[in-house]
Enzyme design. Structure first.
Site, PDB file in Angstrom:
ATOM      1  N   HIS A   1       0.586  -0.878  -0.053  1.00 12.10           N
ATOM      2  CA  HIS A   1       0.043  -0.228   0.023  1.00 12.10           C
ATOM      3  C   HIS A   1       0.825   1.114   0.331  1.00 12.10           C
ATOM      4  O   HIS A   1      -0.095   1.818   0.443  1.00 12.10           O
ATOM      5  CB  HIS A   1      -0.938  -0.518   1.100  1.00 12.10           C
ATOM      6  CG  HIS A   1      -2.191  -0.357   1.027  1.00 12.10           C
ATOM      7  ND1 HIS A   1      -3.280  -0.471   0.054  1.00 12.10           N
ATOM      8  CD2 HIS A   1      -2.330  -1.985   1.611  1.00 12.10           C
ATOM      9  CE1 HIS A   1      -4.436  -1.632   0.127  1.00 12.10           C
ATOM     10  NE2 HIS A   1      -3.597  -2.540   1.171  1.00 12.10           N
TER      11      HIS A   1
ATOM     12  N   ASP B   1       2.182   1.616  -3.713  1.00 12.59           N
ATOM     13  CA  ASP B   1       2.708   2.210  -4.368  1.00 12.59           C
ATOM     14  C   ASP B   1       1.668   3.866  -4.978  1.00 12.59           C
ATOM     15  O   ASP B   1       2.534   4.634  -6.237  1.00 12.59           O
ATOM     16  CB  ASP B   1       2.639   0.895  -5.494  1.00 12.59           C
ATOM     17  CG  ASP B   1       1.485   0.625  -5.590  1.00 12.59           C
ATOM     18  OD1 ASP B   1       0.389   1.053  -5.460  1.00 12.59           O
ATOM     19  OD2 ASP B   1       0.879  -0.232  -6.572  1.00 12.59           O
TER      20      ASP B   1
ATOM     21  N   GLY C   1      -9.240 -13.998  -6.847  1.00 14.59           N
ATOM     22  CA  GLY C   1      -9.274 -13.033  -5.212  1.00 14.59           C
ATOM     23  C   GLY C   1      -8.363 -13.037  -4.210  1.00 14.59           C
ATOM     24  O   GLY C   1      -8.484 -13.500  -3.524  1.00 14.59           O
ATOM     25  N   SER C   2      -7.030 -13.864  -4.917  1.00 12.41           N
ATOM     26  CA  SER C   2      -6.494 -14.439  -3.856  1.00 12.41           C
ATOM     27  C   SER C   2      -4.777 -13.216  -3.518  1.00 12.41           C
ATOM     28  O   SER C   2      -4.110 -13.852  -2.821  1.00 12.41           O
ATOM     29  CB  SER C   2      -5.265 -15.540  -4.535  1.00 12.41           C
ATOM     30  OG  SER C   2      -4.420 -15.494  -5.732  1.00 12.41           O
TER      31      SER C   2
ATOM     32  N   LEU D   1      -2.811 -12.063  -5.371  1.00  5.96           N
ATOM     33  CA  LEU D   1      -1.559 -12.591  -6.541  1.00  5.96           C
ATOM     34  C   LEU D   1      -1.564 -11.625  -8.041  1.00  5.96           C
ATOM     35  O   LEU D   1      -0.854 -12.330  -8.145  1.00  5.96           O
ATOM     36  CB  LEU D   1      -1.046 -14.117  -6.422  1.00  5.96           C
ATOM     37  CG  LEU D   1      -1.353 -14.520  -5.048  1.00  5.96           C
ATOM     38  CD1 LEU D   1      -1.249 -15.946  -5.391  1.00  5.96           C
ATOM     39  CD2 LEU D   1      -0.233 -14.395  -4.242  1.00  5.96           C
ATOM     40  N   SER D   2      -2.953 -11.173  -8.023  1.00  6.57           N
ATOM     41  CA  SER D   2      -2.873 -10.580  -9.297  1.00  6.57           C
ATOM     42  C   SER D   2      -3.171 -10.819 -10.516  1.00  6.57           C
ATOM     43  O   SER D   2      -2.439 -10.785 -11.008  1.00  6.57           O
ATOM     44  CB  SER D   2      -1.603  -9.181  -9.374  1.00  6.57           C
ATOM     45  OG  SER D   2      -1.509  -8.754  -8.208  1.00  6.57           O
TER      46      SER D   2
ATOM     47  N   SER E   1      -5.816 -10.253 -12.108  1.00  7.15           N
ATOM     48  CA  SER E   1      -6.525  -8.920 -12.637  1.00  7.15           C
ATOM     49  C   SER E   1      -5.208  -8.567 -13.536  1.00  7.15           C
ATOM     50  O   SER E   1      -5.194  -9.045 -15.460  1.00  7.15           O
ATOM     51  CB  SER E   1      -7.005  -7.900 -12.055  1.00  7.15           C
ATOM     52  OG  SER E   1      -6.316  -7.908 -11.553  1.00  7.15           O
TER      53      SER E   1
ATOM     54  N   ASP F   1       1.470  -3.614  -9.744  1.00  9.40           N
ATOM     55  CA  ASP F   1       0.740  -5.934 -10.098  1.00  9.40           C
ATOM     56  C   ASP F   1       1.550  -5.636 -11.139  1.00  9.40           C
ATOM     57  O   ASP F   1       2.042  -6.574 -12.200  1.00  9.40           O
ATOM     58  CB  ASP F   1      -0.535  -5.925  -9.761  1.00  9.40           C
ATOM     59  CG  ASP F   1      -0.818  -5.698  -8.224  1.00  9.40           C
ATOM     60  OD1 ASP F   1       0.316  -5.608  -7.804  1.00  9.40           O
ATOM     61  OD2 ASP F   1      -2.359  -5.514  -8.195  1.00  9.40           O
TER      62      ASP F   1
ATOM     63  N   TYR G   1     -10.592  -0.508  -0.756  1.00  8.90           N
ATOM     64  CA  TYR G   1      -8.895  -0.327  -1.629  1.00  8.90           C
ATOM     65  C   TYR G   1      -9.085   1.076  -1.758  1.00  8.90           C
ATOM     66  O   TYR G   1      -8.318   2.124  -1.376  1.00  8.90           O
ATOM     67  CB  TYR G   1      -8.701  -0.838  -1.882  1.00  8.90           C
ATOM     68  CG  TYR G   1      -7.596  -0.598  -3.474  1.00  8.90           C
ATOM     69  CD1 TYR G   1      -6.495  -0.893  -2.779  1.00  8.90           C
ATOM     70  CD2 TYR G   1      -7.020   0.138  -4.844  1.00  8.90           C
ATOM     71  CE1 TYR G   1      -5.501  -1.180  -3.103  1.00  8.90           C
ATOM     72  CE2 TYR G   1      -6.261   0.240  -4.882  1.00  8.90           C
ATOM     73  CZ  TYR G   1      -4.435  -0.345  -4.347  1.00  8.90           C
ATOM     74  OH  TYR G   1      -3.861  -0.138  -5.033  1.00  8.90           O
TER      75      TYR G   1
HETATM   76  C1  GLA Z   1      -3.065  -4.199  -4.966  1.00 12.35           C
HETATM   77  C2  GLA Z   1      -2.707  -3.213  -6.048  1.00 12.35           C
HETATM   78  C3  GLA Z   1      -1.805  -2.550  -5.850  1.00 12.35           C
HETATM   79  C4  GLA Z   1      -1.031  -1.977  -4.632  1.00 12.35           C
HETATM   80  C5  GLA Z   1      -1.530  -3.912  -4.066  1.00 12.35           C
HETATM   81  C6  GLA Z   1      -1.252  -3.093  -2.213  1.00 12.35           C
HETATM   82  O1  GLA Z   1      -2.988  -5.318  -5.847  1.00 12.35           O
HETATM   83  O2  GLA Z   1      -3.695  -3.768  -6.893  1.00 12.35           O
HETATM   84  O3  GLA Z   1      -1.474  -1.716  -6.762  1.00 12.35           O
HETATM   85  O4  GLA Z   1      -1.217  -1.106  -4.214  1.00 12.35           O
HETATM   86  O5  GLA Z   1      -2.522  -3.724  -3.856  1.00 12.35           O
HETATM   87  O6  GLA Z   1       0.484  -3.054  -1.870  1.00 12.35           O
END
Ligand code: GLA
Length: 385
Positions: A34, A36, A121-122, A124-125, A127, A171, A221
């Site tokens: 949190h 970036d 939804g994990s 781990l990005s 999306s 991400d 978020y």
């Molecule tokens: C998600 C967002 C990122 C980042 C993280 C928290 O993964 O997509 O841009 O803000 O949360 O670090």
């Protein structure tokens, strides 16, 4: 899914063979959570869990997409790209196509089969992996040269402005630019980056999903983003900074009386987390894994107490991890409110770690956590089949 099965599924769905495979990675983040979107440095790494897109260029103006585990085909027409914002499946792809076309890239019709091994939804990005892999696919089929950093930025724009999640750049950058066995130290205000070997010797990173049902993560978020923007505006009345990451811990102590309530807590997390990133990278470079583990724990406590994005499941999972012999530190990663933790665990203790933490978690929470076998890999890959 093995490649052969995906190729078979492609053929069954579309009636001919796939010709290309484009992939982009899911990611972990060693530390720098949190921050970036506050101009801070982050330290992610690309995973073997990936979005694999099997494709064949067909020409024309229809993109047909099929997905592992989901029946049916989703079609998007390349002259109606503004109209797919409400799609539950396919909106990331449409968003990427929309912004690529805005940049002058001709979106060429194609058939695509998505085999995404990043669990949804994990944290781990998944999306970002979908967006980046799709962006590469469309550029390749349009025959245009592309720069992976630009594709990461475009993918972020699609997520912000098409899918409506106000995420930072971490991400998509990791998904596109990750490097095998390295973490990427990325300065999110300048996009300067450095690859740092993720050498953990006798230790490894264990990724665990708390499997908390996903809800409202995006809206929570977006609220955090507003809170830190409020904090920045107030701090700017006293300090000439352009982002929260520029505020040192010492400066923060001098100005924190200006802030109150949750806004003060959120800002303190950002300032201290940025400081921890520097310390963690130094510790890793010096091979001091005990210090790295301590910083991971501190990061988690700050995300729990100041940023308030953890919750009972992630707190339980990481606390159980910390109790295990051979574990040097553990923390939640990603947006939070559910999703995954990473823990630094001695290689010889991994089996016991998974057994003990898995059982104790289930006893405490009532359902199972998942543990993934991960390795650190490259970001985008392109392959002719
Ligand atoms: C998600 C967002 C990122 C980042 C993280 C928290 O993964 O997509 O841009 O803000 O949360 O670090």
């Amino acid at each position: 899914m093995e490649r052969l099965e995906a190729l078979q599924a492609f053929k069954e769905t579309f009636g001919f063979d796939a010709e290309d495979l484009f992939t982009a990675a899911g990611r972990i983040n060693v530390i720098g959570e949190h921050v970036d979107y506050c101009g801070g440095k982050v330290f992610p790494a690309a995973l073997n869990l990936r979005c694999n897109v099997y494709g064949k260029k067909t020409g024309g103006n229809v993109v047909r997409m099929a997905f592992r585990g989901i029946d049916g085909i989703v079609e998007i027409e390349t002259d109606k790209l503004d109209s797919y914002r409400g799609l539950k499946i396919g909106n990331y792809q449409a968003g990427v196509a929309y912004f690529l076309r805005e940049k002058g890239v001709d979106i060429v019709g194609c058939d695509l089969y998505y085999d995404c091994t990043v669990p949804f939804g994990s944290g781990l990005s998944s999306s970002a992996a979908i967006e980046v892999a799709t962006a590469v696919t469309f550029c390749e089929y349009a025959g245009v040269a592309y720069d992976k950093v630009q594709l990461a930025l475009l993918s972020q724009k699609a997520e912000n402005q098409y899918a409506g999640v106000n995420c930072g750049i971490m991400d998509q950058f990791a998904s596109a630019m990750g490097k095998k066995d390295h973490a990427v130290l990325l300065d999110c205000s300048t996009l300067e980056y450095e690859y740092v070997p993720l050498k953990l010797g006798d230790y490894c990173l264990v990724v665990a999903n708390c499997n908390k049902p996903h809800n409202l993560v995006e809206s929570k978020y977006n609220v955090r983003r507003q809170e830190v923007e409020t904090a920045l505006k107030t701090i700017q009345t006293a300090l000439p900074v352009t982002c929260l990451a520029e505020v040192s811990p010492k400066q923060f102590n001098e100005v924190k009386y200006l802030l109150s309530g949750v806004v003060a807590k959120r800002a303190e997390h950002v300032v201290m987390e940025c400081d921890r990133v520097h310390k963690a990278v130094e510790a890793l470079k010096a091979g001091d894994l005990v210090e790295l583990g301590r910083l991971l724990n501190e990061s988690h406590y700050s995300l729990r107490d100041l940023y308030e994005v953890t919750g009972k499941e992630l707190d339980t999972l990481s606390a159980l991890a910390r109790k295990e012999t051979g574990c040097l530190g553990s923390r939640m990663i990603g947006a939070g409110f559910g999703g995954c933790t990473i823990s630094i665990v001695k290689k010889t203790s991994v089996d016991n770690f998974i057994r003990h933490v898995g059982k104790a978690y289930q006893d405490a929470i009532g359902y199972k956590a998942s543990f993934y076998e991960t390795s650190i890999e490259d970001g985008v890959t392109v392959e002719k089949l």
